[in-house]
Design an enzyme around this catalytic site. Sequence first.
Site, PDB file in Angstrom:
ATOM      1  N   GLU A   1       0.836  -1.207   0.000  1.00  0.00           N
ATOM      2  CA  GLU A   1       0.000   0.000   0.000  1.00  0.00           C
ATOM      3  C   GLU A   1       0.871   1.258   0.000  1.00  0.00           C
ATOM      4  OE1 GLU A   1      -3.463   1.931   2.944  1.00  0.00           O
ATOM      5  OE2 GLU A   1      -2.311   0.184   3.579  1.00  0.00           O
TER       6      GLU A   1
ATOM      7  N   LYS B   1      -9.199   2.816  -2.317  1.00  0.00           N
ATOM      8  CA  LYS B   1      -9.501   2.172  -1.030  1.00  0.00           C
ATOM      9  C   LYS B   1     -10.836   2.661  -0.474  1.00  0.00           C
ATOM     10  CE  LYS B   1      -7.174   1.415   3.470  1.00  0.00           C
ATOM     11  NZ  LYS B   1      -5.931   1.717   4.226  1.00  0.00           N
TER      12      LYS B   1
ATOM     13  N   CYS C   1      -5.556  -3.075   2.315  1.00  0.00           N
ATOM     14  CA  CYS C   1      -5.426  -3.145   3.766  1.00  0.00           C
ATOM     15  C   CYS C   1      -6.768  -3.207   4.503  1.00  0.00           C
ATOM     16  CB  CYS C   1      -4.582  -1.970   4.270  1.00  0.00           C
ATOM     17  SG  CYS C   1      -3.751  -2.310   5.844  1.00  0.00           S
TER      18      CYS C   1
END
Length: 540
Positions: free
Chosen positions: A43, A110, A146
């Site tokens: 990330e 994200k 994540c």
Amino acid sequence: MSTLNIALAQINPLVGDIDGNTQLIIDEALALANKHDVIVFPELTLTGYPPEDLLLRPSIALRVDRAIQQILDSNISAAVVVGYPKREGGKLFNMAGVLAQGQVLFEYAKQCLPNYQVFDEKRYFEAGSKPGVFQLNGVNLGLSICEDIWDGSPLDQLQSADVHAVLNLNASPFHQEKQAEREALIAARAKKLGAPILYVNQVGGQDELVFDGGSMVATAQGEIVGRTELFKNACLSVELDTATKQVSPQASKSGHPADPLADTYEALVVGVRDYVNKNRFKGVVLGLSGGIDSALTLAIAVDALGKERVEAVMMPFKYTSQLSLDGAEDEARRLGVKYRVIHIEPMYDAFTQALNEAFEGQQKDTTEENIQARSRGVLLMALSNKLGYLVLTTGNKSEMAVGYATLYGDMAGGLDVLKDVPKTQVFALSRYRNTLGEVIPPAVIDRPPSAELAPDQKDEDSLPPYEILDQILELYIEQDESAESIVAKGFDKEQVYRVLRLVDLNEYKRRQAPVGIRISKRAFGRDRRYPITNGWKVGD
């Protein structure tokens, strides 16, 4: 295509070094491209994680765009999946991009932005909403970043997409027993999704955070079949059978030692190594008192940097015992570090003589004890300035919690290695380190803890035994329990209220303390931020 070869590249980026991180990605990708179709990086790899307010710099978009173009121009035969920040429509997103065939083939923003513990992503990013599904060589792949996998809802979007596997990019920091939590979660998510999950995480230290890697592969049946070593740059090669959705890691090693103390010790070593090296210090210097905290700190420093870059200084006073003098010298000899002795009595006498008139009629108290500690702090900082060495302070979490540390004295320095390590764990880690080779003299471990700032002084003269103190502190600091709740667990009410008052009163000290390496779920600093000036009462 019946198989897809995927590399999970577990690397150690440097926050803010976009040029350096870009070259790291290119070098790694070029080395892996001949045997892999896809190379997945962690990330926000281009900026490093967490970039914090660097994300607010006006030039960051230009620098990231230039970095992406540089990767595209590098003629990497495999697809590169990499994380970076990107602004669209006036909003900043935490993005994962698929760079292939000379273009940005696909981007995913994200969706789940963590805003707890050390995470502060809602300060910077907007949440995405679209599912991360792209096709490469006829294979449907899912993308997530994540927290998406911890929340789980972005994976629900992929249920109907019939993905062959999900690539999950992470910057997940270490805390004790974190890898076991991750593995259980990833296995459960893969089983629910009915598709393999390929999880890649970064490694390395970044200020107080340590990233331990632990990249892994979970099958569609919910079994972890491959993982990298923790705390090391590594690559995990995975062969995906697109007909059956089965994965076969080509090379993997267990990254989860049987003894969790090994993880914790290695996290401290990595944290020191990267803090010192990434900030370009020549080495470190610390006060070696003959006590267990400085003894463990010295061992960690040598394991992190090598003996040639570590200097230990014994600064005795008239209350310093022979046991302390012998223990410090013995450990310095065992570890082979440069060792010097500087007596502080002349400095102490000069300070007290200068203050004679101001102190006339006053009794001696902790003021004189603090002058001892501050004399030592002056010496260490002078050595730091002259040698270009970082001063390591040696206070542990128990001491920092209750304020048993001296501002501008033993708190003077640039990095507190044990700031998040309770005293009871200092003992456990010291014994663990000696299983690798006895470098901490047993007499140092076995002696009763003492600051030696007064005759026959012992820590337990004014504190509960550390076995009790650390339990109270964990309940209050890490689990946010109230005083009454802690008392209800069988602890003495007077002790509990006194300890909690000390924790609350000493926030002002902790705000002025050096940064320290985080190993728990709730460390002082990023995790626990209380107002200094407040009217809150312990019993509230």
